[in-house]
Structure formats: structure tokens, C-alpha cells
Design a protein around this motif. Structure first.
Motif: not given
Length: 526
Positions: A414-437
Motif C-alpha cells: 500500500p506504500n508503493t511510490r510512483d516510479e516516475e515521481e520526482k523526489g525534488t518536486g514533491t512538497n505534500g504529504n509523503n507519510q506511509p499509508i496503511a489502509p485495511p488489509v
């Protein structure tokens, strides 16, 4: 009780009868001497644990009809006991029978008090019973047993004079309303049959006059006389008695008497007291005179019988249940054998059919694995359709939102990242997400890149638009979680500030881009 011993005691002898299932088995007479007492003890030893009912036939008896204040429970018992102590303080054989209530306003209780005034007549027989600890159920006066005899003979007349011939003499008992009132015993010793028949008429007249003196009947009343006898009676006895006295007479001859009682005429003639003994053996007794001390062995006998009966019932029920379980087990065993035979038959049929199957180079285990994998693939078959429906429903409500890119993934993390995500351009919430199983362990995740169209530098408007988009997505029932990975403006306090107001290129504003991570609720497996 199944068995019952009934004893009729007189001053000279004791007639002892044994009944089983209300049928007479034997009758024996024991004389009132040492030899008779020893024989009686021997008889009781041969019939241990059989309840004993003792009838006393003697002139030393007393009956009184008393009216007592109405009471109930323990109060009534105390009143009756006090009255018995006043009248019969010298004997322990006494009791009171409830007759009814008065018709006046007070509605007092009426009791018939009775006692055996000379208990010595029962002493040798009661002593033998006590020494052997035999179960003595009760002691009864013969007149009160006559009330049971009237039921045996089916005499429905409420007011009648019952006359019987006993071993001790002529017994006359008067009943009023079906209840005993008085009883008289006249000895017949030393008389022939002619004198005895004359005595019948004389004693009937005496009894009638005695009842008139007690105001139980009037002189104009016609006394109903019933005479059950096992001896022959002159045919002119009843007409002569009815013509000379105010009496209606009925004689129950030996044949009819034997038919009503179920006894043989010979036995009734041989044992004159057998008629009352049989009446007591055939009905529930009333008017027990015996004190509790003498009947304690009978109470223990009833307790033992109750325990034995309860144990027998428990064993019988357990045996029935065990038998039912055995039948069920046998039935299940037959069904199991039938199922096993059917299985073998089907296996033989399958083996015959399998011989004609086309041969394959692949082993059966590989085919099984391939089939299971195909089923698993069909079960986990997912498309981005649900994700697109959820996103389009939210974007249609905000025309200023323009989507540049959406990447859909079906993953176990559930905490997978976007493979094309630019690490320098994000300024939002990057906290891990734990949805129900999810039931199958896979999550539907989408990374959405977009911007605010026709952006004019109003960052507050841009932030509000993105927040409204997020709230719209959250309101969708199929959406589990929404996270903003990049805001349209970098709100971090660590961001560098640079630029110049004199630079002409500063008037060209950058695009208000944002990025959102969306996770859908798990869908039931197909």
C-alpha cells in the motif's frame, strides 16, 4: 402397592389375608394365644416388607360428631388435637375425620371423632409387628371400613343402615349423607339360626329407636336397611321386617355378594370378616388411628420404594436411550458401508472411463497447477475502470482541474511510490499509508498528476481547488484513502526564495501543478 396384608383383629383371633394386585392370594386365622402369636410372627417373616393394614372389630370403640370453629392448616390441627386430648386422653388410637361445614353464617367445621378405647386388644399383634419392624400402614375401626364396603357394593343410598354378620356378632352401622354416624355390635354366641334371625329384627328395631332418640331420623322416616350376607336368609325375612317396622329392607344374597366383591362364596362363609378386609384392600384407607410411632417403619418402606422406583425408571430410560443409540449406530454403520460400496463402484467406473482418456505428455500435477493458476488469475482480474469512474466523477465537478497523467497500479504494497515521481518536486504529504488489509492482498492505487488551468498566480485559489478535489474523491463510496503528494505551491518553510521584480521573465508564472495518491476500497473477489 402391589402387595398388601390386611388383618382383622378380634378378642379371640386375627384373620390375616394377603392381596396382590387387589386379588386375594390367601387367608389364615391365628388364635389369640401364644401358639397363634408365634405362627403370626412366622407368617410375617415369610412376607417381609409388605404393608400391613390392621382392622379392629370390638365393642370398645367410640364415635362422636363434633362442631369446631372453622380453621385451616396448623390452626385446624391444633384445635382438633386439643379436642382429642380432652375426650380420649387414655388411648393413643384416635383420629378425626372432616365431615363438612355447617350451613349457618359461621360455617363451622364438622368432624367425626373416633377412638379405640381399649388398645389392649391389638397389643400382642402390634408387638409382633413392631419386633419384626414390619411396615404397619395403619389401624382402623371396622365401622369406618364399612364406609369403604358401601363403595365396594355400590350402595348409592346416602342414608342407610348397613347390617353385616361378623365373627364377633351382628354389626349395624348407620350412614347419613354417606358418612358414618353410629355403629352397634351385638354378640351372637350361643344362638342357633332361628334365634339369630329373630335377633336381626329385634336389633333393627333397637337401632331405629336409638336413631330416633338421637334425632338422626324421625318416627315417620323409613329406614333403609341393606344386609349383605354369605349365609342363607329366610325369604320372609324382609317382608316380615318391612311390615312390622318402618324399614325398607334389601338382602344381598351370597351369589350376588360374591359377584360384586369378586370373591368366592365358600371363602365368605369360611371367613366372616373377609368382606371388610377385601373392602380395605381394594380402596384407599381412611380413618387411621395408629400414632406416628407405630407407622414409622411404613414411612421408611415408602421412602425405599420411592427410591427403588426412581432408580428403576432411570435405568429403564437409560436402557431405552442406549437401545436407541445402538439402533442409530447400526443404521449409520449400514449407511457408511453403503457409501463405501458406492464410492468403490464410482471409482471402478472412473477407472474404466479413464482408460479411454487421450494421453498427454504433461503430468497431472502440472495440469492441476495450471488450472489453479488460471483460477487465481480470473479471481484477481482487475481493470482501471473503477478508478477512472471515481476520478472522473470528482473532476467533472471542477472544470479548472486539468489532468496531465494518471498511473494505475495493482500491488501488494500500500506504500508503493510512483516510479516516475520526482523526489525534488514533491512538497505534500509523503507519510506511509496503511489502509485495511484486502481479502486477496492486492490494492488498487492511482497516482494522479494535474494542474490548475489558466493559472493567474492566485495560489490560494489553486490550493482550495486541489483540496476540493480531494474532498470530492473522499466522498466517493469506493474510495478508501486520498493523499496529496504535491501541492500546487511549495508551502515548505525550507524552500529557497529567489527572483527579482525588475526581471521581465518574472512576469511568466510557473504552472500550478499537483500530485495525488488514491487508494480504492477492496472489491469482493470474482
Amino acid at each position: 402397592m402391589i402387595s398388601k396384608i390386611v388383618i382383622c383383629v378380634t378378642a379371640k383371633q386375627a384373620s390375616v389375608g394377603l392381596w396382590r394386585l387387589k386379588r386375594l392370594c390367601s387367608c389364615t386365622i391365628f388364635t389369640n394365644d401364644e401358639a397363634g402369636h408365634n405362627d403370626f410372627r412366622l407368617f410375617l417373616r415369610h412376607h417381609a416388607d409388605v404393608p400391613i393394614h390392621l382392622i379392629v372389630d370390638t365393642v370398645e370403640e367410640d364415635f362422636r360428631l363434633e362442631t369446631l370453629p372453622h380453621a385451616s392448616g396448623g390452626a385446624r390441627q391444633e384445635i382438633v388435637e386439643r379436642k382429642l386430648n380432652q375426650l380420649y386422653r387414655n388411648t393413643g388410637y384416635r383420629t378425626a375425620l372432616f365431615v363438612g361445614r355447617e350451613a349457618d353464617k359461621r360455617r363451622d367445621d364438622r368432624f367425626l371423632l373416633m377412638s379405640l378405647t381399649n388398645p389392649d386388644i391389638t397389643t400382642p399383634w402390634a408387638a409382633a409387628i413392631e419386633d419384626l419392624q414390619a411396615p404397619l400402614a395403619g389401624v382402623y375401626l371396622l365401622p369406618i371400613v364399612s364406609q369403604l364396603l358401601a363403595k365396594t357394593l355400590k350402595l348409592k343410598t346416602p342414608d342407610l343402615l348397613l347390617m353385616t354378620r361378623q365373627s364377633t356378632g351382628l354389626r349395624q352401622t348407620y350412614f347419613s349423607g354417606g358418612h358414618l354416624r353410629i355403629s352397634r355390635l351385638t354378640p351372637l354366641a350361643g344362638m342357633d339360626e332361628r334365634q339369630i334371625e329373630q335377633l336381626y329384627a329385634n336389633e333393627t328395631e333397637k337401632t331405629r329407636l336409638y336413631l330416633i332418640s338421637l334425632r338422626m331420623i324421625t318416627r315417620d322416616s323409613r329406614l333403609q336397611l341393606v344386609f349383605p350376607t354369605a349365609d342363607a336368609v329366610d325369604d320372609k325375612f324382609c317382608p316380615r321386617l318391612e311390615s312390622s317396622q318402618g324399614v325398607s329392607c334389601e338382602v344381598i344374597d351370597p351369589a350376588e355378594l360374591a359377584q360384586r366383591c369378586g370373591l368366592e362364596v365358600k371363602l365368605l362363609q369360611q371367613y366372616p370378616d373377609l368382606l371388610h378386609m377385601h373392602a380395605l384392600a381394594s380402596h384407599s384407607p381412611i380413618g387411621n388411628l395408629a400414632p406416628a410411632k407405630q407407622t414409622r417403619h411404613y414411612q421408611l418402606h415408602k421412602l425405599r420404594s420411592g427410591i427403588n422406583l426412581t432408580a428403576t425408571l432411570c435405568i429403564s430410560i437409560a436402557a431405552i436411550i442406549a437401545g436407541a443409540n445402538l439402533l442409530i449406530a447400526a443404521n449409520l454403520g449400514r449407511q457408511l458401508k453403503a457409501a463405501a460400496a458406492e464410492t468403490q463402484h464410482q471409482e471402478r467406473l472412473y477407472a474404466e472411463v479413464a482408460q479411454n482418456f487421450p494421453k498427454t505428455s504433461l503430468p497431472g500435477s502440472d495440469l492441476k497447477t495450471a488450472t489453479e493458476m488460471a483460477g487465481k488469475i480470473r479471481e484477481l482480474n482487475r481493470t482501471p475502470q473503477r478508478m477512472m469512474k471515481a476520478v472522473s466523477a470528482a473532476v467533472d465537478a471542477q472544470p479548472e482541474i486539468m489532468l496531465n497523467r494518471m498511473r494505475w497500479k495493482l500491488t501488494e504494497d500500500p506504500n508503493t511510490r510512483d516510479e516516475e515521481e520526482k523526489g525534488t518536486g514533491t512538497n505534500g504529504n509523503n507519510q506511509p499509508i496503511a489502509p485495511p488489509v484486502t481479502p486477496n492482498g492486492f490494492y488498487e492505487i492511482a497516482f494522479i498528476d494535474g494542474e490548475i488551468s489558466n493559472f493567474n498566480g492566485d495560489y490560494r485559489y489553486a490550493l482550495e481547488s486541489v483540496n476540493r478535489l480531494v474532498e470530492g474523491l473522499k466522498q466517493n463510496k469506493s474510495v478508501e484513502q486520498v493523499a496529496i503528494l504535491q501541492q500546487p505551491v511549495n508551502t515548505s518553510s525550507l524552500a529557497n526564495l529567489q527572483g527579482s521584480t525588475l526581471d521581465e521573465q518574472a512576469q511568466q508564472l510557473p504552472a500550478a501543478q499537483f500530485k495525488i495518491k488514491l487508494i480504492l476500497k477492496p472489491e469482493a473477489a470474482k
